[in-house]
Design an enzyme around this catalytic site. Structure first.
Site, PDB file in Angstrom:
ATOM      1  N   LYS A  14       0.831  -1.369  -0.020  1.00  0.00           N
ATOM      2  CA  LYS A  14       0.093   0.099   0.118  1.00  0.00           C
ATOM      3  C   LYS A  14       0.923   1.133  -0.172  1.00  0.00           C
ATOM      4  CE  LYS A  14      -1.910  -0.845   3.765  1.00  0.00           C
ATOM      5  NZ  LYS A  14      -1.211  -2.112   4.312  1.00  0.00           N
ATOM      6  N   ARG A  89     -10.648   0.155   8.774  1.00  0.00           N
ATOM      7  CA  ARG A  89     -10.363  -1.329   8.884  1.00  0.00           C
ATOM      8  C   ARG A  89     -11.627  -1.930   9.280  1.00  0.00           C
ATOM      9  NH1 ARG A  89      -4.072  -2.140  10.782  1.00  0.00           N
ATOM     10  NH2 ARG A  89      -3.128  -1.354   8.623  1.00  0.00           N
ATOM     11  N   ARG A 128      11.560  -6.405   4.822  1.00  0.00           N
ATOM     12  CA  ARG A 128      11.870  -5.290   5.263  1.00  0.00           C
ATOM     13  C   ARG A 128      12.453  -5.093   6.582  1.00  0.00           C
ATOM     14  NH1 ARG A 128       5.961  -2.624   5.744  1.00  0.00           N
ATOM     15  NH2 ARG A 128       5.677  -4.165   7.398  1.00  0.00           N
ATOM     16  N   ARG A 140      10.595  -2.357  12.482  1.00  0.00           N
ATOM     17  CA  ARG A 140       9.202  -1.790  12.942  1.00  0.00           C
ATOM     18  C   ARG A 140       8.749  -2.794  14.157  1.00  0.00           C
ATOM     19  NH1 ARG A 140       5.660  -0.305   7.903  1.00  0.00           N
ATOM     20  NH2 ARG A 140       4.162  -1.375   9.193  1.00  0.00           N
ATOM     21  N   ARG A 151      -2.040  -9.650  12.882  1.00  0.00           N
ATOM     22  CA  ARG A 151      -2.476  -8.615  12.303  1.00  0.00           C
ATOM     23  C   ARG A 151      -3.258  -8.791  11.003  1.00  0.00           C
ATOM     24  NH1 ARG A 151       1.287  -3.876  11.129  1.00  0.00           N
ATOM     25  NH2 ARG A 151      -0.818  -2.925  10.790  1.00  0.00           N
TER      26      ARG A 151
END
Length: 194
Positions: A14, A89, A128, A140, A151
Site C-alpha cells: 500500500k 479497517r 523489510r 518496526r 495482524r
C-alpha cells in the site's frame, strides 16, 4: 480531485503504491500506520493507547484511529484529494469516515483492496526487517512473523465485513498484490481511468 482508500494487510504494498499515486496526482497521503507511529513516538495520549495495541498485533481502537485521521484530513487542502492508506479497517471506521467526508464534501472515488497470500506477506515483512537492520535502523515493532499473523487475522476478520460495505457502494476494486510493483501500479491505473 481524487479520493482513494487503500486497504490491505501489512506488507501488501500500500505504501509503495501510495507514493506513486502522490507523485502522479499530488494527493495528500494519510497513512494510519505513519500517524500511529508518530503519535507513539511523541508519546501522546493517543500514541500510548495505540502502542499497546500495535505491540500485541491487535487493531488499534476505532476512536484513536478516527481521531488521528480526522485531524489530518481537516488540516489538508480542500481540493487536493487524498489517499487513505490502511484506513478504514472496520465498518464503524468506514461509517465514521463516510460522515466526515460528507461534512467535508469529499466523497470517495475508489476503495482499492490489495489481495495477497500470507506466505508472500511473511517474505516481504521479513525482508523489510532485514533491510532495516542492515541500515542500522530498528525494525518496526510489527515486523515479526507472530505479530504479522495476528495482524493479518485481524485484517481478514475486519475486511470480511468491510468489503461488502464498499462493494454495495460500487467503490471496491481488487488488485492482485502478489504482482510486482509495476504490475500492481498498472492495475491501479486501469481503475483510475474508468
Amino acid at each position: 480531485m481524487l479520493n482513494l482508500v487503500l486497504l490491505g494487510p501489512p506488507g501488501a504494498g500500500k505504501g509503495t503504491q501510495a507514493e506513486r499515486l502522490v507523485g502522479r496526482h499530488g494527493l495528500l497521503h494519510i497513512s494510519t500506520g505513519d500517524l500511529l507511529r508518530d503519535a507513539i513516538k511523541a508519546q501522546t495520549p493517543l500514541g500510548r493507547e495505540a502502542k499497546a495495541a500495535v505491540d500485541t498485533g491487535v487493531l488499534v481502537p476505532d476512536q484513536v484511529v478516527i481521531g488521528l485521521v480526522q485531524e489530518r484530513l481537516s488540516a489538508g487542502t480542500p481540493d487536493q484529494g487524498f489517499i487513505l492508506d490502511g484506513f478504514p479497517r472496520t465498518v464503524a471506521q468506514a461509517s465514521a469516515l463516510e460522515r466526515l467526508l460528507g461534512e467535508l464534501g469529499a466523497p470517495l472515488d475508489h476503495v482499492i483492496l490489495f489481495d495477497i497470500p500470507i506466505g508472500l506477506l511473511e517474505q516481504r515483512v521479513s525482508k523489510r526487517a532485514e533491510q532495516s537492520r542492515a541500515l542500522g535502523v530498528a525494525a518496526r515493532s510489527d515486523d515479526n512473523p507472530e505479530v504479522l499473523r495476528r495482524r493479518v487475522e485481524e485484517f481478514v476478520r475486519a475486511t470480511e465485513a468491510l468489503s461488502p460495505f464498499y462493494r454495495q457502494q460500487k467503490l471496491l476494486r481488487l488488485v492482485d498484490a502478489s504482482a510486482d510493483v509495476d504490475g500492481v501500479d498498472a492495475q491501479i491505473r486501469r481503475f483510475l481511468e474508468c
